[in-house]
Design an enzyme around this catalytic site. Structure first.
Site, PDB file in Angstrom:
ATOM      1  CG  LEU A 190      61.154  27.893 174.520  1.00  0.00           C
ATOM      2  CD1 LEU A 190      62.477  27.478 175.451  1.00  0.00           C
ATOM      3  CD2 LEU A 190      60.220  26.890 174.881  1.00  0.00           C
ATOM      4  NE  ARG A 204      55.174  19.090 169.673  1.00  0.00           N
ATOM      5  CZ  ARG A 204      55.340  18.859 168.505  1.00  0.00           C
ATOM      6  NH1 ARG A 204      55.319  19.959 167.565  1.00  0.00           N
ATOM      7  NH2 ARG A 204      55.064  17.531 167.882  1.00  0.00           N
ATOM      8  CB  CYS A 205      57.667  24.587 176.290  1.00  0.00           C
ATOM      9  SG  CYS A 205      59.026  23.333 175.824  1.00  0.00           S
ATOM     10  CB  THR A 206      59.078  24.466 171.142  1.00  0.00           C
ATOM     11  OG1 THR A 206      58.542  22.939 170.921  1.00  0.00           O
ATOM     12  CG2 THR A 206      60.268  24.415 171.822  1.00  0.00           C
ATOM     13  CG  ASN A 262      57.413  29.128 171.304  1.00  0.00           C
ATOM     14  OD1 ASN A 262      58.382  29.611 171.790  1.00  0.00           O
ATOM     15  ND2 ASN A 262      56.623  28.104 171.909  1.00  0.00           N
TER      16      ASN A 262
END
Length: 510
Positions: free
Chosen positions: A416, A278-280, A250
């Site tokens: 994302l 975190r994926c973010t 990100n």
């Protein structure tokens, strides 16, 4: 499974340990095998029709009670999350609050599962659409958000009249079991929610068998892009479109007019909150050359000053979730090249007494703690630029033009989350039009989701499906179209359509 605990451990056993205190066992876990997963799907199939026949507003009352139970158990569940995955207690409280918010939102949605009335092209005929449950949903989730993210799937799936088979992350098994118990005690009938503790490859094998038997109608997966791609291929064989919430790289873009202190604060939280797991999480800060040195200096200072350590104390982040994530993080550090500048801490790698970290809270030898790492000088040619690095490591890249910033923000193929820091509405809107991410923050971090806003990504980050808010209803319901003809005769669409006379040769006089 079917409301009853299953004895035995056909998949073996494992110990779930506290990553902040490796000698502390949180739970001894009995694991199922592929056959266990299939049996759970059969139990869900048996329960689903009865649950779907319960009126949606009544199903919503169960969701409401679940939310109130979570609220009453908020501190206990948050402490368990912190013990099992090492998330700072303040973050764990926020994670549990997200379950409550999700339940509150979907309690109201039980009275708003709207269909539509549509005008017909023929007289004495009415057209309608209805939302109907998908059927049985198989949900597989990661352990970095062991209770909040599962609730994004479980709550709407159950509200919509589906039955669920849920596989929590095996390294967060105790948190998964605790959440399931709160759902059960909220009044779910037996078999509506079935929980299978097992390892990832076993779940994939069981899912393949269950799909082959026609036991699963929807798959939801949160995890890595690699595994998500395999699940997508598997579901495609059975004409299904899974809900895939995958990884991210990100970007956070800092424009020349940005408030630099605010951008640093956003980068600190999104880059190193939850130890970057975190994926973010922030992957690369993309900073304009005019403020690059200032941003880097302030970012370095902020990271060095941030307390790291015991997750029950006031810290930026705690340990890595498990030994697996710790080992992967050490591997990603090997991607740092000679042209990079490493900042952010008094060392790199694992924090120990021999490799100490200033502003560490607690005893580093007790857990899996890693130094925060800033890697300055990242370019698009670096492996570090294009790879999701699940840990406390943030790249910093420099740009000169807006076009270059957009290219850096999109070039890795993930889509994302993204952020831009600017005081210009024009620049923010230009960036929104061109960024590939499914979520964009303006003057805020790349992390952070609200329960009523769509969550999900594009490209390597997902297949366009969305969780949260009313948008997730598309994942757990199917549209049913109904045409009701009360004319007493067969009226054929496109053929028996009445026509009103018109004079198409009419022209105005000049």
């Amino acid at each position: 499974m079917g409301g009853k605990p299953i004895e035995g451990a056909p998949g073996g056993t494992l110990s779930s340990t506290n990553p902040a205190r490796l000698g502390e066992v949180v739970a001894e876990v009995r694991l199922g095998d592929a056959a266990t997963f299939v049996e759970a799907c059969r139990a869900a199939r048996e329960a689903q029709k009865g649950w779907a026949s319960v009126p949606a507003p009544i199903r919503a009352q169960v969701v409401k009670r679940i939310g109130r139970l979570v609220e009453e158990n908020k501190e206990a569940l948050a402490r368990l999350v912190t013990r099992e995955v090492g998330k700072p207690y303040a973050e764990s409280l926020g994670e549990v609050q997200e379950i409550i918010d999700t339940c509150d939102f979907f309690t109201g949605e039980g009275r708003r599962l709207y269909g539509h009335t549509v005008p017909s092209e023929m007289p004495d005929k009415q057209l309608f659409t209805f939302r109907v449950p998908v059927g049985v949903a198989a949900i597989i989730t990661a352990g970095n958000f062991p209770v909040a993210v599962p609730s994004w799937y479980l709550v709407p799936a159950i509200l919509c009249g589906n039955a669920v088979v849920w596989k929590p992350a095996e390294y967060a098994a105790a948190a998964g079991d605790a959440l399931a118990q709160l759902f059960f005690h909220g009044g779910l009938p037996d078999g509506v929610l079935n929980v299978v503790q097992c390892e990832g490859p076993v779940a994939f094998e069981g899912l393949e068998l269950a799909l082959g038997e026609g036991l699963v109608d929807k798959v939801g997966f949160t995890g890595s892009t690699e595994v998500g791609s395999r699940i997508g291929e598997l579901c495609g064989r059975y004409r299904q479109s899974p809900c895939l919430e995958l990884g991210g790289k990100n970007p956070l873009v800092v424009m020349p007019d940005a408030k630099v202190d605010l951008a640093v604060e956003g980068a600190l939280f999104s880059g190193f909150g939850t130890a970057g797991q975190r994926c973010t999480s922030l992957g690369t800060a993309i900073v304009h050359e005019s403020v690059y040195d200032e941003f880097l200096s302030r970012f370095d200072r902020a990271v060095r000053e941030a307390p790291v350590g015991d997750p029950m104390r006031d810290v930026l982040y705690g340990p890595m979730i498990s030994e697996k994530f710790h080992e992967r993080f050490l591997g990603w550090l090997e991607l740092i090249g000679g042209h990079h500048t490493v900042l952010g801490s008094t060392g790199t790698g694992r924090i120990t007494r021999d490799n100490p970290r200033q502003n560490f809270v607690g005893d580093p030898e007790e857990g899996l703690y890693c130094h925060p790492t800033i890697v300055a000088g990242v370019t698009m040619e670096d492996e570090l630029y294009g790879m999701e690095t699940f840990g406390p490591i943030v790249g910093v890249a420099k740009f000169a033009t807006f076009e270059e910033a957009v290219e850096l923000a999109n070039g890795h193929g993930y889509g994302l989350s993204a952020a831009i820091y600017t005081e210009s509405a024009r620049e923010a809107l230009r960036f929104r039009e061109r960024i590939s991410a499914g979520m964009l923050s303006v003057n805020n971090s790349t992390s952070g989701a609200e329960a009523h806003l769509p969550f999900g990504g594009n490209g390597k980050s997902g297949n366009g499906s969305r969780l949260s808010g009313m948008w997730v209803l598309e994942q757990f319901t199917r549209w049913q179209a109904v045409n009701w003809d009360f004319s007493g005769r067969l009226q054929k669409a496109q053929m028996d359509v009445p026509e009103l006379p018109a004079d198409m040769d009419f022209r105005l006089e000049r």
